[in-house]
Write an enzyme that holds these catalytic residues in place. Structure first.
Site, short mmCIF file in Angstrom:
data_model
loop_
_atom_site.label_atom_id
_atom_site.label_comp_id
_atom_site.label_asym_id
_atom_site.label_seq_id
_atom_site.Cartn_x
_atom_site.Cartn_y
_atom_site.Cartn_z
N ASP A 201 32.34 19.42 3.99
CA ASP A 201 31.17 19.29 4.94
C ASP A 201 30.74 17.81 4.70
OD1 ASP A 201 29.29 20.15 7.15
OD2 ASP A 201 27.87 19.62 5.25
N GLU B 238 35.56 16.29 6.40
CA GLU B 238 34.80 16.19 7.80
C GLU B 238 34.19 14.70 7.51
OE1 GLU B 238 31.13 17.94 10.34
OE2 GLU B 238 30.89 17.78 8.20
#
Length: 708
Positions: free
Chosen positions: A343, A379
């Site tokens: 993330d 990401e």
């Protein structure tokens, strides 16, 4: 109980069959107390007797699995200099492999006096904070083997443990919303029948609840609020046995591996659940605030935040890097997971302030003999300056391709001048990845993920409907590139509903026909809706859970998706390991090209055609001649694979296509048509070369070359 010196390694609580060794890093501590907490919440404090290179440690004979513990760190309290030690706060071990309890929002969780922020809050947090649990690492894996699917054959499926299983009618009530529920044969069979090869689980590291959400009757549903990087989230365990979540998680992985499905974890190493200087003191802040967190250079009483959560971990500190690498290795070696999706990974690359692909974190991953050999997915952005880094991660990594998502959405809603970039994305985004010898597997293609509209909502809403989140509908992305097909929200208009169904099939087909690695979002194959809410991070209810009660339309979408995935698995031309060569790479020799773009009139796409405002339809020829070394084809005995012709029309009118001449193929048969989802290859509808066929508005068709 007594305590002896023990060892400074490994960090955390390590049970050896007779007792437990406890080791904690703190560079600022003057004394560290190990706090053992009994069944009645009575606390026994034992001072760790040794410190070795900032590692405080001790061994407690007789302390075994199920023992609850925390730490109290004595040291400087000087917030303006970034020092926030407060022994009144019971602290969670960053290396705890299981966690008992959850924070309860009590005012004492704040490290400073709310009436005088310069002073420490002296209220004890025992009973209000989660505790570490000593675990036994023993587990019978029964010969568990990693499926080991190569990237080019991977089909990812992003899912939430609770959202996937909470309403499944075949999962027993007591297993719903749990790791055991994910391992239930009904859920595993769904994934297998769909053709999924890798399950990407949204955060399962131990996370906390946010007071501002619980005060409104909401919750931190998604889990991007980690407090324990080694511990499976305890609320996802069906067992009440303290520490039993570890065994249950392992059992889930074993069951998925037995079905040939890899397990990828969505991990949040960019920040922790402690927030900014006004947040709770739960672990890292009280252990060594200035070592764990990135502080503002000229004002270390405040946090430098590139995540939007209040803090960012200090990615140049060796003990922070060690924490992350130890955590990654633990999940691979002890929990048998097959990879990670990171993330806000751009924050991990900020060794100083800029995103740097030469940062220490990437170096450590690259040389690590364990972590470097699993799937690593970034990401590739955060909210800091220069945070959007799609295409810029090191060669070892794959990336969520945000450009793919935006382009596919724009193309299918009919945006002008999108065919050029649409063609790039369909063939694996060589413009983003080929410059440093990366392959199509560098791009994780997706049109929908957890963050945003579901696929069904993407074709049903143009405005978000987020009022249930308690922020007056202001949260969530406002620019979604969505297309409601003429009416906002639910409708009984049959023409609009037919178009919406076709648009869902168009986007799914594009995803599964593209070079690179496709990722489905859970429930999109079932027509899942969130009623227009594009930010259900706080909705732990039927708004976010999958509804498994399917009507005829949703059953049809599921079957269509299964056929799409099977088509991808069965056609090597759809999942090549390298970027394809077009006529220009072959010196203009069309007959030797692996990929050829054609206009609807059957002529080659020319330079001027790509930028035309009225260009909404095109065809892609994929040559299967002499594909060597691809899966399902013996590299020692090369044979001719199927060649495919993909016809695409994103315009609101029917378009007539002229099939290419005999040099491309003497005859063709339709294997997939988004305007006629029931049509299959078995129908053997044959078209001769250079014949003309019509393509319905907003539709896609795949033809297979027939051999003569």
């Amino acid at each position: 109980m007594r305590i002896t010196a023990g060892r400074p390694f490994p960090l955390g609580a390590s049970y050896d069959g007779h007792g437990t060794n406890f080791a904690l890093f703190s560079g600022c501590a003057e004394k560290v107390e190990l706090c053992l907490v009994g069944e009645d919440d009575q606390e026994l404090r034992l001072t760790l007797p040794e410190v070795d290179g900032d590692i405080w440690h001790g061994y407690v004979p007789g302390a075994g699995p199920g023992t609850r513990y925390g730490y109290r760190v004595h040291g400087p309290w000087d917030p303006p200099r970034g020092m926030r030690c407060n022994p009144a706060k019971l602290l969670l071990d960053p290396y705890a492999t299981a966690v008992d309890g959850q924070i309860d929002g009590h005012p004492s969780l704040c490290g400073h006096d709310p009436d005088a922020p310069g002073r420490p809050d002296e209220r004890d947090t025992l009973g209000h904070v989660p505790l570490g649990v000593v675990t036994d690492p023993a587990f019978d894996w029964e010969g568990d083997r990693r499926p080991g699917h190569p990237y080019h054959s991977t089909v990812l499926y992003e899912a939430h443990v609770k959202g996937m299983t909470q309403l499944h009618p075949q999962v027993p009530d007591e297993l719903r919303g749990t790791y055991a529920g994910m391992a239930h044969p009904a859920v595993v069979d769904h994934l297998r029948s769909l053709g999924v090869t890798a399950l990407e689980l949204m955060p399962v590291h131990q996370f906390t609840q946010d007071g501002f959400l619980t005060d409104q009757g909401l919750s931190n549903y998604w889990g991007y609020n980690t407090i324990g990087f080694f511990a499976p989230h305890n609320a996802y365990a069906s067992t009440d046995h303290r520490g039993g979540q570890v065994r249950e998680f392992k059992s889930m992985v074993k069951a998925l591996h037995a079905a040939g499905i890899e397990v990828i974890l969505d991990v949040v190493y960019n920040h922790t659940a402690e927030g900014n200087e006004m947040g709770p003191t739960l672990s890292f802040r009280g252990i060594d605030n200035a070592s764990y967190y990135r502080l503002v250079d000229d004002s270390p009483g405040h946090y430098f935040d590139t995540t939007g959560t209040g803090n960012s971990l200090l990615m140049r500190h060796p003990n922070v890097l060690q924490l992350i690498m130890d955590s990654l290795r633990y999940w691979v070696t002890e929990m048998h997971v097959d990879g990670f999706r990171f993330d806000l990974a751009a924050t991990l690359a900020r060794q100083f302030h800029e995103v740097d692909r030469l940062s220490s974190f990437f170096d450590l991953v690259q040389q690590d003999p364990v972590v470097s050999r699993v799937k690593l997915i970034a990401e590739p952005w955060d909210i800091g300056d220069g945070g959007y880094q799609v295409g810029n991660f090191p060669t070892l990594w794959s990336e969520w391709n945000g450009r793919y998502r935006d382009t596919v959405r724009g193309f299918w809603r009919g945006d002008r001048q999108t065919v050029g970039e649409f063609a790039e994305r369909l063939l694996g985004s060589s413009d983003l990845y080929q410059h440093d010898r990366r392959r199509p597997r560098a791009g994780i293609n997706f049109a929908v993920a957890h963050d945003g509209f579901t696929l069904r909502d993407l074709v049903s809403y143009e405005e978000r409907r987020n009022e249930a989140n308690g922020e007056d509908g202001r949260d969530g992305e406002s620019a979604n590139r969505s297309f409601n097909c003429g009416i906002e929200g639910p409708t009984d208009d049959p023409a609009v509903n037919r178009l919406r169904a076709r648009q869902q099939r168009n986007i799914l087909a594009t995803l599964l026909l593209s070079q690179g690695v496709p990722m489905l979002a859970h429930g999109d194959e079932l027509g899942r809706t969130q009623q227009g809410n594009n930010n259900v991070y706080c909705q732990d209810n039927t708004l976010s859970w999958i509804d498994w009660e399917l009507d005829e339309e949703r059953e049809g979408l599921l079957e269509f998706t299964r056929r799409l995935v099977a088509l991808r698995h069965g056609q090597p031309v759809l999942r090549r390991r390298r970027f394809l060569r077009g006529p220009e790479e072959q010196g203009g020799r069309v007959e030797e090209a692996e990929a050829v773009w054609l206009r609807p009139d059957g002529e080659l796409m020319a330079e001027d055609d790509w930028g035309r405002d009225d260009a909404h339809a095109l065809a892609l020829y994929l040559c299967g001649d002499e594909i060597r070394g691809e899966e399902t084809i013996d590299p020692a005995r090369p044979r001719q694979a199927d060649s495919l012709l993909i016809l695409v029309n994103s315009w609101s009118q029917e378009v007539r296509f002229q099939l290419p001449p005999a040099s491309f193929g003497p005859a063709w048969t339709v294997v997939l048509d988004t305007a006629d989802p029931d049509l299959t290859d078995a129908d053997e509808v044959e078209f001769k070369e250079s014949s003309t066929i019509s393509l319905t508005a907003h539709s896609l068709r795949v033809l297979r070359r027939l051999q003569r």
